[in-house]
Design a protein around this motif. Structure first.
Motif, PDB file in Angstrom:
ATOM      1  N   ASP A 178      93.986  48.569 -36.179  1.00  0.00           N
ATOM      2  CA  ASP A 178      95.314  49.142 -36.135  1.00  0.00           C
ATOM      3  C   ASP A 178      96.292  48.032 -35.752  1.00  0.00           C
ATOM      4  OD1 ASP A 178      94.703  50.838 -32.944  1.00  0.00           O
ATOM      5  OD2 ASP A 178      94.388  48.777 -33.596  1.00  0.00           O
ATOM      6  N   GLY A 179      97.527  48.187 -36.201  1.00  0.00           N
ATOM      7  CA  GLY A 179      98.507  47.167 -35.928  1.00  0.00           C
ATOM      8  C   GLY A 179      98.457  46.063 -36.972  1.00  0.00           C
ATOM      9  N   THR A 180      99.176  44.998 -36.691  1.00  0.00           N
ATOM     10  CA  THR A 180      99.235  43.870 -37.601  1.00  0.00           C
ATOM     11  C   THR A 180      98.673  42.628 -36.924  1.00  0.00           C
ATOM     12  OG1 THR A 180     101.488  43.381 -36.895  1.00  0.00           O
ATOM     13  CG2 THR A 180     101.234  44.783 -38.842  1.00  0.00           C
ATOM     14  N   LEU A 181      98.193  41.714 -37.744  1.00  0.00           N
ATOM     15  CA  LEU A 181      97.591  40.498 -37.225  1.00  0.00           C
ATOM     16  C   LEU A 181      98.667  39.599 -36.633  1.00  0.00           C
ATOM     17  CD1 LEU A 181      95.076  38.719 -36.889  1.00  0.00           C
ATOM     18  CD2 LEU A 181      95.521  37.783 -39.169  1.00  0.00           C
ATOM     19  N   THR A 200     104.361  49.941 -32.360  1.00  0.00           N
ATOM     20  CA  THR A 200     104.918  51.110 -31.678  1.00  0.00           C
ATOM     21  C   THR A 200     104.541  51.142 -30.205  1.00  0.00           C
ATOM     22  OG1 THR A 200     104.785  52.381 -33.732  1.00  0.00           O
ATOM     23  CG2 THR A 200     105.052  53.621 -31.672  1.00  0.00           C
ATOM     24  N   THR A 201     103.259  50.969 -29.941  1.00  0.00           N
ATOM     25  CA  THR A 201     102.782  51.055 -28.556  1.00  0.00           C
ATOM     26  C   THR A 201     102.731  49.708 -27.860  1.00  0.00           C
ATOM     27  OG1 THR A 201     100.462  50.831 -29.222  1.00  0.00           O
ATOM     28  CG2 THR A 201     101.394  53.069 -29.189  1.00  0.00           C
ATOM     29  N   GLY A 202     102.693  48.645 -28.645  1.00  0.00           N
ATOM     30  CA  GLY A 202     102.574  47.315 -28.059  1.00  0.00           C
ATOM     31  C   GLY A 202     101.166  46.976 -27.614  1.00  0.00           C
TER      32      GLY A 202
END
Length: 302
Positions: A178-181, A200-202
């Motif tokens: 999840d998230g970006t590299l 979004t969540t950091g």
């Protein structure tokens, strides 16, 4: 005298080749991952003037044995060998620069569809996130991870693919991310681990992206040099055994460093002096043989 002329000529040619090899070594003293070469000479076929004879077998013996009488016909080029010892490390701080520790192991690359091998690990990322050789665009090979628990499979036959590290993208070949590299690191076994950040969540999580492929050969000196710091298999190199760094007898990977040339300038300069003196000595043989032939020609005038 004619034999001496042709023997000396063979010596001149061999020492010329020796100088060519030394010149190439010195020219590549700062070439990343370069492996020096050496020249060996061998004796040419000798002309037998008299064969060996056996000693008398009677008791007491009436005569002893004699050795063969042979005149050498010069020298030939024995071999030009690649010395595949490792060079020293140069620290660069670039995270995509890699070197293989020890003498064994080669990076595997796809150069326009041809599988090639290299010790030069000065890699970079292209516009699509492919890990490439910057000079040729050859693609570094490895295996992508499907998840964080399933290890890469290096069971023969090994199937490799392009190594992709795309900053800002979702995990390459990793369905559970999840998230970006945001960043990545490469360990000594060649495993690339990415840090993914949720905008979004950091929250940041780590996921394995891929593992660098390293090949080994039973006779690395038998590889054919293609230029561009690339090698390919030959009939005498043996088949490549591809796996992870630190396995199959290969060294581990150090990141942020590249392997320098294994050329020793002091040794090459000494070899250059030897080649020069050998060339001069053979030249003198030609000069003296020519003088003797001139003496024969002058007999007609007397």
């Amino acid at each position: 005298m004619m034999r001496s002329l042709y023997s000396a000529i063979s010596g001149l040619k061999n020492h010329q080749t020796m100088m060519d090899v030394i010149g190439n070594n010195i020219a590549n003293v700062n070439t990343t991952g370069f492996k020096k070469s050496r020249v060996t000479f061998a004796t040419a076929l000798s002309q037998s003037l008299k064969g060996a004879s056996a000693p008398d077998t009677a008791s007491p013996a009436l005569f002893g044995g004699t050795n063969p009488m042979q005149v050498g016909l010069g020298a030939t080029l024995g071999s030009i060998d690649q010395i595949m010892t490792s060079g020293s490390a140069q620290t660069t701080g670039n995270p995509t620069d890699m070197m293989i520790n020890g003498d064994n192991g080669f990076f595997v690359l796809n150069n326009a569809g041809q599988t090639v091998y290299s010790r030069a690990g000065a890699f970079t990322l292209d516009g699509n996130g492919n890990l490439v050789d910057p000079a040729s665009g050859a693609l570094v090979q490895g295996q992508a991870f499907s998840d964080d628990t399933t290890p890469a499979s290096w069971t023969a036959p090994v199937t490799t693919s392009n190594v992709v590290i795309k900053i800002g993208d979702t995990a390459y070949g990793n369905t559970g991310s999840d998230g970006t590299l945001a960043s990545y690191s490469i360990d000594q076994s060649g495993v690339i681990t990415g840090v993914y950040t949720d905008s979004t969540t950091g929250v940041s999580t780590t996921h394995k992206i891929a593992q660098i492929a390293v090949a080994n050969f039973s006779n690395a000196s038998g590889l054919e040099n293609l230029g561009g710091s690339f090698y390919r298999e030959t009939n005498n190199s043996g088949t490549a055994t591809v796996g992870a760094a630190g396995t199959n007898g290969t060294g581990t990977i150090t990141t942020g460093s590249v392997e320098m040339s294994n050329v020793d300038l002091s040794q090459e300069m000494t070899s250059m002096i030897v080649a020069q003196r050998g060339f001069q000595a053979n030249s003198r043989v030609i000069t003296v043989s020519d003088s003797l032939l001139q003496e024969l020609i002058d007999l007609k005038r007397q």
